[in-house]
Design an enzyme around this catalytic site. Sequence first.
Site, short mmCIF file in Angstrom:
data_model
loop_
_atom_site.label_atom_id
_atom_site.label_comp_id
_atom_site.label_asym_id
_atom_site.label_seq_id
_atom_site.Cartn_x
_atom_site.Cartn_y
_atom_site.Cartn_z
N ASP A 43 0.83 -1.20 0.00
CA ASP A 43 0.00 0.00 0.00
C ASP A 43 0.87 1.26 0.00
O ASP A 43 0.37 2.38 -0.05
CB ASP A 43 -1.02 0.00 1.15
CG ASP A 43 -0.39 -0.06 2.53
OD1 ASP A 43 0.85 -0.10 2.61
OD2 ASP A 43 -1.14 -0.06 3.52
N SER A 44 2.20 1.07 -0.03
CA SER A 44 3.12 2.19 -0.27
C SER A 44 2.82 2.82 -1.64
O SER A 44 3.27 3.92 -1.93
CB SER A 44 4.58 1.72 -0.22
OG SER A 44 4.75 0.56 -1.00
N ASP A 82 -0.94 -6.27 0.02
CA ASP A 82 -1.30 -5.58 1.25
C ASP A 82 -2.81 -5.42 1.38
O ASP A 82 -3.48 -5.06 0.41
CB ASP A 82 -0.69 -4.16 1.25
CG ASP A 82 0.49 -4.03 2.17
OD1 ASP A 82 0.64 -4.86 3.11
OD2 ASP A 82 1.30 -3.11 1.97
N LYS A 112 -1.10 -9.43 3.22
CA LYS A 112 -0.32 -8.94 4.36
C LYS A 112 -1.18 -7.94 5.13
O LYS A 112 -1.90 -7.15 4.52
CB LYS A 112 0.98 -8.27 3.89
CG LYS A 112 1.75 -7.60 5.04
CD LYS A 112 3.17 -7.24 4.65
CE LYS A 112 3.33 -5.90 3.96
NZ LYS A 112 2.85 -4.74 4.75
N GLU A 114 -1.15 -5.37 8.90
CA GLU A 114 -0.33 -4.78 9.97
C GLU A 114 -0.99 -5.02 11.34
O GLU A 114 -2.21 -4.93 11.45
CB GLU A 114 -0.19 -3.26 9.74
CG GLU A 114 0.47 -2.91 8.43
CD GLU A 114 0.56 -1.40 8.19
OE1 GLU A 114 0.16 -0.61 9.07
OE2 GLU A 114 1.01 -1.02 7.09
N GLU A 181 9.42 -3.59 10.28
CA GLU A 181 9.76 -2.30 9.66
C GLU A 181 10.32 -1.33 10.70
O GLU A 181 9.72 -1.13 11.78
CB GLU A 181 8.52 -1.68 9.00
CG GLU A 181 8.82 -0.33 8.36
CD GLU A 181 7.76 0.17 7.40
OE1 GLU A 181 6.82 -0.57 7.08
OE2 GLU A 181 7.90 1.33 6.96
O1 KIV Z 1 3.51 -1.04 1.58
C1 KIV Z 1 4.67 -1.45 1.57
O2 KIV Z 1 5.43 -1.25 0.63
C2 KIV Z 1 5.14 -2.20 2.73
C3 KIV Z 1 6.61 -2.40 2.86
C4 KIV Z 1 7.23 -1.15 3.34
C5 KIV Z 1 6.94 -3.57 3.70
O3 KIV Z 1 4.37 -2.58 3.56
#
Ligand code: KIV
Length: 264
Positions: A43-44, A82, A112, A114, A181
């Site tokens: 989600d970056s 994510d 994934k 958090e 992270e």
């Molecule tokens: O969203 C992302 O790119 C991430 C990485 C920083 C692990 O969660």
Amino acid sequence: MAKSVPEFVSMKGKDKISMITAYDYTSARIADEAGVDAILVGDSLGMVMQGNSSTLPVTLDEIIYHAKMVRNGVKNALVVVDMPFMSYQADYVEAVKNAGRIMKETGCDAVKLEGGVEFTITINNIVTAGIPVMGHLGLTPQSINIFGSYKARGRDEKEAKKIIENAKYIQEAGVFSIVLESVTKSLAKKVTETVEVPTIGIGAGVDVDGQVLVYHDMLGLFDDFKPKFVKRYAHLKKEAVEAVKTYTQEVKEKKFPTDEHSYE
Ligand code: KIV
């Protein structure tokens, strides 16, 4: 043959795991052809693709849109997607449905999310539905408004202990791997020695089972800011700006197109 979750897990203690983010067909093909073990549709993308100041605005539909493109570009790597902010936090039934949408609509391999102990029921229910889950501890960017900054986490003993405990809880709940992270090297080492699943560090030092970096950061495509943990392996933005400058100049000077790029 694409890497499976069990193959990924079995790399712990044998071979360091290389992971990178990707958000579209072309970046995914580059990463896959280069031989990474896993690709994260992170989600970056909210920051490096959409230009937002955090990951929070990314929606489920948007991540699915990007994950489909990534899937089309990958033959070998494991592809993890994510779960965006508020697609799993409010209700674990909704979380299972949203994880299911990601798997069904994108054809990717895992999701994934958090968080620690507060998400064990959610993780367990998603895994029970047959969907592999990667955890994410330390600096969890979806909680930026609680943290107040992107500073490294787990520097004090109390928070470090909590991160280790959370790693044990989410392992028990069924995660197959944990992203760590922005935590200190020593804490990342302790977590890695504590859990049986592979740890993937980003700003977590070398004593983890693998590393992940954001595609645009490591290739020098994104230069709005540079976290300490980013190593730029190339400076593609600079090269791209130079190339577009040359093109513009050649258009203005009628040097492009020549006969080579024209039809008779
Ligand atoms: O969203 C992302 O790119 C991430 C990485 C920083 C692990 O969660």
